[in-house]
Design an enzyme around this catalytic site. Structure first.
Site, short mmCIF file in Angstrom:
data_model
loop_
_atom_site.label_atom_id
_atom_site.label_comp_id
_atom_site.label_asym_id
_atom_site.label_seq_id
_atom_site.Cartn_x
_atom_site.Cartn_y
_atom_site.Cartn_z
N CYS A 64 4.63 1.38 1.11
CA CYS A 64 3.21 1.06 0.90
C CYS A 64 2.39 1.43 2.12
CB CYS A 64 3.05 -0.43 0.61
SG CYS A 64 3.85 -0.96 -0.91
N HIS A 72 -2.09 -2.62 0.83
CA HIS A 72 -2.13 -4.08 0.90
C HIS A 72 -2.36 -4.56 2.33
CE1 HIS A 72 1.94 -4.12 2.58
NE2 HIS A 72 2.43 -3.52 1.50
#
Length: 164
Positions: A139, A123
Protein backbone atom coordinates in the site's frame (compact mmCIF):
# COMPACT_ATOMS: atom_id res chain seq x y z
CA UNK A 1 -23.79 23.36 39.13
CA UNK A 2 -22.41 26.87 38.76
CA UNK A 3 -22.25 28.81 35.51
CA UNK A 4 -18.45 28.47 35.19
CA UNK A 5 -18.54 24.70 35.79
CA UNK A 6 -21.20 24.27 33.10
CA UNK A 7 -19.14 26.39 30.73
CA UNK A 8 -16.02 24.26 31.34
CA UNK A 9 -18.02 21.01 31.01
CA UNK A 10 -19.69 22.13 27.77
CA UNK A 11 -16.34 23.32 26.44
CA UNK A 12 -14.76 19.95 27.21
CA UNK A 13 -17.63 18.08 25.53
CA UNK A 14 -17.40 20.36 22.48
CA UNK A 15 -13.66 19.82 22.23
CA UNK A 16 -14.10 16.06 22.50
CA UNK A 17 -16.81 15.98 19.83
CA UNK A 18 -14.86 18.19 17.44
CA UNK A 19 -11.80 15.95 17.88
CA UNK A 20 -13.91 12.91 17.02
CA UNK A 21 -15.44 14.61 13.99
CA UNK A 22 -12.12 15.94 12.67
CA UNK A 23 -11.35 12.59 11.00
CA UNK A 24 -13.90 13.47 8.32
CA UNK A 25 -12.92 16.72 6.67
CA UNK A 26 -14.96 18.60 4.08
CA UNK A 27 -13.40 19.59 0.77
CA UNK A 28 -15.02 22.27 -1.36
CA UNK A 29 -12.30 22.84 -3.95
CA UNK A 30 -11.95 21.72 -7.56
CA UNK A 31 -12.72 18.08 -8.32
CA UNK A 32 -9.70 15.77 -8.23
CA UNK A 33 -9.57 14.40 -11.77
CA UNK A 34 -6.58 12.08 -11.34
CA UNK A 35 -3.97 10.86 -8.90
CA UNK A 36 -0.39 10.43 -10.03
CA UNK A 37 2.04 8.36 -7.97
CA UNK A 38 5.80 8.39 -8.57
CA UNK A 39 7.13 5.48 -6.51
CA UNK A 40 10.82 6.32 -7.00
CA UNK A 41 10.31 9.91 -5.88
CA UNK A 42 7.86 8.87 -3.13
CA UNK A 43 5.41 11.55 -4.27
CA UNK A 44 1.64 11.32 -4.67
CA UNK A 45 0.05 14.20 -6.59
CA UNK A 46 -3.65 15.11 -6.66
CA UNK A 47 -4.63 16.83 -9.91
CA UNK A 48 -7.51 18.92 -11.15
CA UNK A 49 -7.09 18.54 -14.91
CA UNK A 50 -3.41 19.47 -15.49
CA UNK A 51 -2.94 21.40 -12.24
CA UNK A 52 -1.36 19.77 -9.18
CA UNK A 53 -3.48 20.79 -6.19
CA UNK A 54 -1.67 18.83 -3.48
CA UNK A 55 1.39 16.60 -3.17
CA UNK A 56 2.29 14.14 -0.44
CA UNK A 57 5.26 11.99 0.53
CA UNK A 58 4.45 8.34 1.26
CA UNK A 59 5.91 5.00 2.35
CA UNK A 60 5.59 1.85 0.28
CA UNK A 61 5.76 -1.89 0.86
CA UNK A 62 8.76 -3.75 2.22
CA UNK A 63 9.89 -4.54 -1.37
CA UNK A 64 9.25 -1.18 -3.05
CA UNK A 65 10.84 -1.71 -6.47
CA UNK A 66 8.95 -3.30 -9.34
CA UNK A 67 5.33 -3.99 -10.20
CA UNK A 68 3.18 -6.04 -7.83
CA UNK A 69 2.69 -9.51 -9.26
CA UNK A 70 1.72 -11.83 -6.44
CA UNK A 71 0.05 -11.82 -3.06
CA UNK A 72 2.55 -11.13 -0.29
CA UNK A 73 5.36 -9.81 -2.51
CA UNK A 74 5.42 -6.44 -0.69
CA UNK A 75 5.28 -4.50 -3.95
CA UNK A 76 2.96 -1.72 -5.08
CA UNK A 77 1.30 -2.11 -8.48
CA UNK A 78 2.37 0.06 -11.41
CA UNK A 79 0.00 1.16 -14.15
CA UNK A 80 -3.44 2.66 -14.60
CA UNK A 81 -6.12 1.86 -12.01
CA UNK A 82 -9.09 3.57 -10.33
CA UNK A 83 -10.19 4.31 -6.79
CA UNK A 84 -12.89 1.73 -6.10
CA UNK A 85 -13.87 2.16 -2.45
CA UNK A 86 -13.50 4.51 0.52
CA UNK A 87 -13.15 2.86 3.92
CA UNK A 88 -14.09 5.09 6.87
CA UNK A 89 -13.45 2.25 9.35
CA UNK A 90 -9.93 1.31 8.25
CA UNK A 91 -7.54 0.00 10.88
CA UNK A 92 -5.11 2.44 9.21
CA UNK A 93 -7.17 5.52 10.19
CA UNK A 94 -8.89 6.04 6.81
CA UNK A 95 -8.23 4.40 3.45
CA UNK A 96 -9.14 4.45 -0.23
CA UNK A 97 -8.84 1.30 -2.32
CA UNK A 98 -6.98 0.99 -5.61
CA UNK A 99 -8.79 -1.43 -7.93
CA UNK A 100 -5.78 -3.74 -8.30
CA UNK A 101 -5.72 -6.41 -9.68
CA UNK A 102 -6.95 -5.72 -13.18
CA UNK A 103 -7.54 -8.44 -15.81
CA UNK A 104 -3.91 -8.34 -16.97
CA UNK A 105 -2.62 -8.69 -13.38
CA UNK A 106 -4.94 -11.65 -12.74
CA UNK A 107 -3.99 -13.40 -16.00
CA UNK A 108 -0.26 -13.08 -15.30
CA UNK A 109 -0.56 -14.42 -11.75
CA UNK A 110 -2.72 -17.32 -12.94
CA UNK A 111 -0.15 -18.23 -15.62
CA UNK A 112 2.43 -18.39 -12.84
CA UNK A 113 0.12 -20.48 -10.66
CA UNK A 114 -0.18 -17.82 -7.98
CA UNK A 115 -2.67 -15.32 -6.56
CA UNK A 116 -2.24 -11.67 -7.64
CA UNK A 117 -3.24 -10.47 -4.18
CA UNK A 118 -5.35 -7.39 -3.67
CA UNK A 119 -6.27 -4.96 -0.93
CA UNK A 120 -4.02 -2.20 -2.21
CA UNK A 121 -4.93 1.06 -0.48
CA UNK A 122 -3.77 4.57 0.15
CA UNK A 123 -4.05 4.80 3.93
CA UNK A 124 -2.90 6.46 7.11
CA UNK A 125 -0.11 5.36 9.45
CA UNK A 126 -0.65 3.80 12.88
CA UNK A 127 1.65 5.16 15.61
CA UNK A 128 3.57 1.89 15.77
CA UNK A 129 4.80 2.46 12.18
CA UNK A 130 5.35 6.24 12.32
CA UNK A 131 8.86 7.07 11.12
CA UNK A 132 9.55 3.55 9.79
CA UNK A 133 10.27 3.46 6.05
CA UNK A 134 8.49 1.09 3.65
CA UNK A 135 6.55 -0.94 6.17
CA UNK A 136 3.34 -1.78 4.23
CA UNK A 137 2.50 -4.92 2.26
CA UNK A 138 2.22 -2.92 -0.98
CA UNK A 139 0.00 0.00 0.00
CA UNK A 140 0.87 3.69 0.01
CA UNK A 141 0.98 5.11 3.54
CA UNK A 142 0.74 8.81 4.35
CA UNK A 143 0.30 10.51 7.72
CA UNK A 144 -3.15 10.30 9.28
CA UNK A 145 -3.66 14.05 8.87
CA UNK A 146 -2.73 13.84 5.17
CA UNK A 147 -5.06 10.85 4.76
CA UNK A 148 -7.92 12.92 6.13
CA UNK A 149 -7.33 15.46 3.35
CA UNK A 150 -6.93 12.82 0.64
CA UNK A 151 -10.06 11.00 1.83
CA UNK A 152 -12.07 14.22 1.63
CA UNK A 153 -10.70 15.23 -1.77
CA UNK A 154 -10.74 11.96 -3.75
CA UNK A 155 -13.91 10.33 -5.04
CA UNK A 156 -14.61 6.72 -5.98
CA UNK A 157 -13.89 6.31 -9.69
CA UNK A 158 -10.93 8.71 -9.74
CA UNK A 159 -8.16 7.37 -12.01
CA UNK A 160 -4.80 6.67 -10.38
CA UNK A 161 -1.60 6.28 -12.38
CA UNK A 162 1.27 4.60 -10.56
CA UNK A 163 4.74 4.99 -12.07
CA UNK A 164 8.04 3.32 -11.10
Amino acid sequence: MGYSRRFVLLGAIGTFLSACASKFRVYRGPVITKIQVNKGQRRLHLFHNDQVLKSYRFDLGFAPEGHKQFEGDGKTPEGAYRISFKNPDSRFHLSIKVDYPNARDIAYAQRMGKSPGGDIFIHGTPKVYAGKPDWTWGCLAVTNREMEDIYAMVNVGTPIYIYP
